[in-house]
Enzyme design. Structure first.
Site, mmCIF file in Angstrom:
data_model
loop_
_atom_site.group_PDB
_atom_site.id
_atom_site.type_symbol
_atom_site.label_atom_id
_atom_site.label_comp_id
_atom_site.label_asym_id
_atom_site.label_seq_id
_atom_site.Cartn_x
_atom_site.Cartn_y
_atom_site.Cartn_z
ATOM 1 N N GLY A 270 0.820 -1.210 0.000
ATOM 2 C CA GLY A 270 0.000 0.000 0.000
ATOM 3 C C GLY A 270 0.847 1.251 0.000
ATOM 4 N N ALA A 271 2.004 1.182 -0.664
ATOM 5 C CA ALA A 271 3.024 2.219 -0.519
ATOM 6 C C ALA A 271 2.804 3.444 -1.394
ATOM 7 C CB ALA A 271 4.399 1.623 -0.833
ATOM 8 N N SER A 272 1.791 3.439 -2.220
ATOM 9 C CA SER A 272 1.626 4.555 -3.157
ATOM 10 C C SER A 272 0.829 5.716 -2.579
ATOM 11 C CB SER A 272 0.958 4.071 -4.448
ATOM 12 O OG SER A 272 -0.351 3.592 -4.175
ATOM 13 N N SER B 4 -7.444 -1.477 12.391
ATOM 14 C CA SER B 4 -8.388 -0.369 12.437
ATOM 15 C C SER B 4 -9.006 -0.274 13.816
ATOM 16 C CB SER B 4 -9.499 -0.557 11.405
ATOM 17 O OG SER B 4 -10.512 0.422 11.574
ATOM 18 N N TYR C 279 -15.451 -5.159 6.493
ATOM 19 C CA TYR C 279 -14.171 -4.523 6.825
ATOM 20 C C TYR C 279 -13.801 -4.815 8.272
ATOM 21 C CZ TYR C 279 -10.731 -0.751 7.458
ATOM 22 O OH TYR C 279 -9.598 -0.038 7.743
ATOM 23 N N ALA D 133 -14.834 -7.262 10.226
ATOM 24 C CA ALA D 133 -14.513 -8.681 10.403
ATOM 25 C C ALA D 133 -13.117 -8.999 9.882
ATOM 26 C CB ALA D 133 -15.555 -9.543 9.688
ATOM 27 N N LYS E 284 -10.521 -7.030 9.764
ATOM 28 C CA LYS E 284 -9.498 -6.495 10.665
ATOM 29 C C LYS E 284 -9.424 -7.309 11.961
ATOM 30 C CE LYS E 284 -8.007 -3.257 7.964
ATOM 31 N NZ LYS E 284 -6.643 -3.339 7.380
#
Length: 252
Positions: free
Chosen positions: A16-18, A136, A149, A151, A153
């Site tokens: 997720g580096a962008s 999260s 989402y 669930a 995490k």
């Protein structure tokens, strides 16, 4: 005293580096001396000499193997793994379908799990391996429409705990960062409305949204070779949101 160089000589993978938190973590790690494989679906060039962009969608079945192989080829090993890539799609419980559920879990759980498993041999060889998974605040306080989402995490949090207890004897730590509402491209649609912005700000003790750099600084602490006694933990970086002190609407 300057903290520059806290990650000197270390090799990291950040997904997720962008954009958002992943981009901030990548930049800070590079500034602190790490060489970073910056993984994103676009794999765009960053321009920093310590950052090697790599194109991959972590939800793809072959992604984990390709990412780990690329890091080994580029750096000779892996010391730090940060799973920052994530997918968020809202849907009320009664409207969740298999596609929505599978997309969420492929990106938020299956991809990170497979990447951890592929990276373990290199992290063992490091002697001070670090796994940092981005979760999260939703695992403590959720909202309508967040079911898949939330669930996902929870699942990643549970997996991280097992990584910690099973890999600790190899010098590997595994921890979660659980952000609150951080101003990123993912959260931007929620706060473009001034009323919604006031709502989210009002839910925190500090009365503001978080910044991606604040998550990066928490990740830097966990990635530090000196942080070897912190494992199996979740660090809440949420401005006091999860404490719940503002839910009554009362002001001190």
């Amino acid at each position: 005293m300057s903290d520059a160089g806290r990650l000197a000589g270390r090799a990291a993978i950040v997904t997720g580096a962008s954009s958002g938190m992943g981009r901030a973590i990548t930049a800070l790690f590079a500034a602190e001396g790490a060489r970073v494989l910056a993984v994103s679906r676009g794999g765009g060039a960053d321009g920093h000499p310590a950052i090697t962009p790599f194109a991959a969608d972590i939800a793809a079945p072959d992604a984990a193997g390709r990412i780990v192989a690329a890091a080994r080829d580029a750096f000779g090993g892996i010391d730090i793994l940060v799973n920052a890539a994530g997918l968020f799609e809202m849907a009320p419980v009664e409207q969740i379908d298999r596609g929505h559920w599978d997309r969420t879990f492929a990106t938020n759980v299956t991809g990170p799990v497979e990447l951890c498993l592929k990276a373990i041999p290199s992290l063992k060889a490091s002697g001070a391996g670090r796994i940092i998974n981005i979760g999260s605040v939703c695992v403590r306080l959720t909202n309508p429409g967040f079911a898949a989402y939330n669930a996902s995490k929870h699942a990643l949090t549970g997996f991280t705990l097992n990584l910690a207890i099973e890999l600790g004897r190899h010098g590997i730590t595994a921890n979660m960062i659980q952000p609150g509402t951080i101003l990123t491209p993912m959260t931007q649609p929620f706060v473009e409305d001034p009323a919604m912005l006031r709502y989210f700000e009002g839910k925190t003790a500090v009365r503001r949204l978080g910044e991606a750099g604040e998550i990066a600084r928490a990740a830097l602490y966990l990635a530090d070779p000196q942080a070897g006694y912190t494992t199996g933990q979740t660090i809440q970086v949420d401005g006091g949101y999860s404490v719940g002190i503002n839910d009554s609407g009362l002001e001190a």
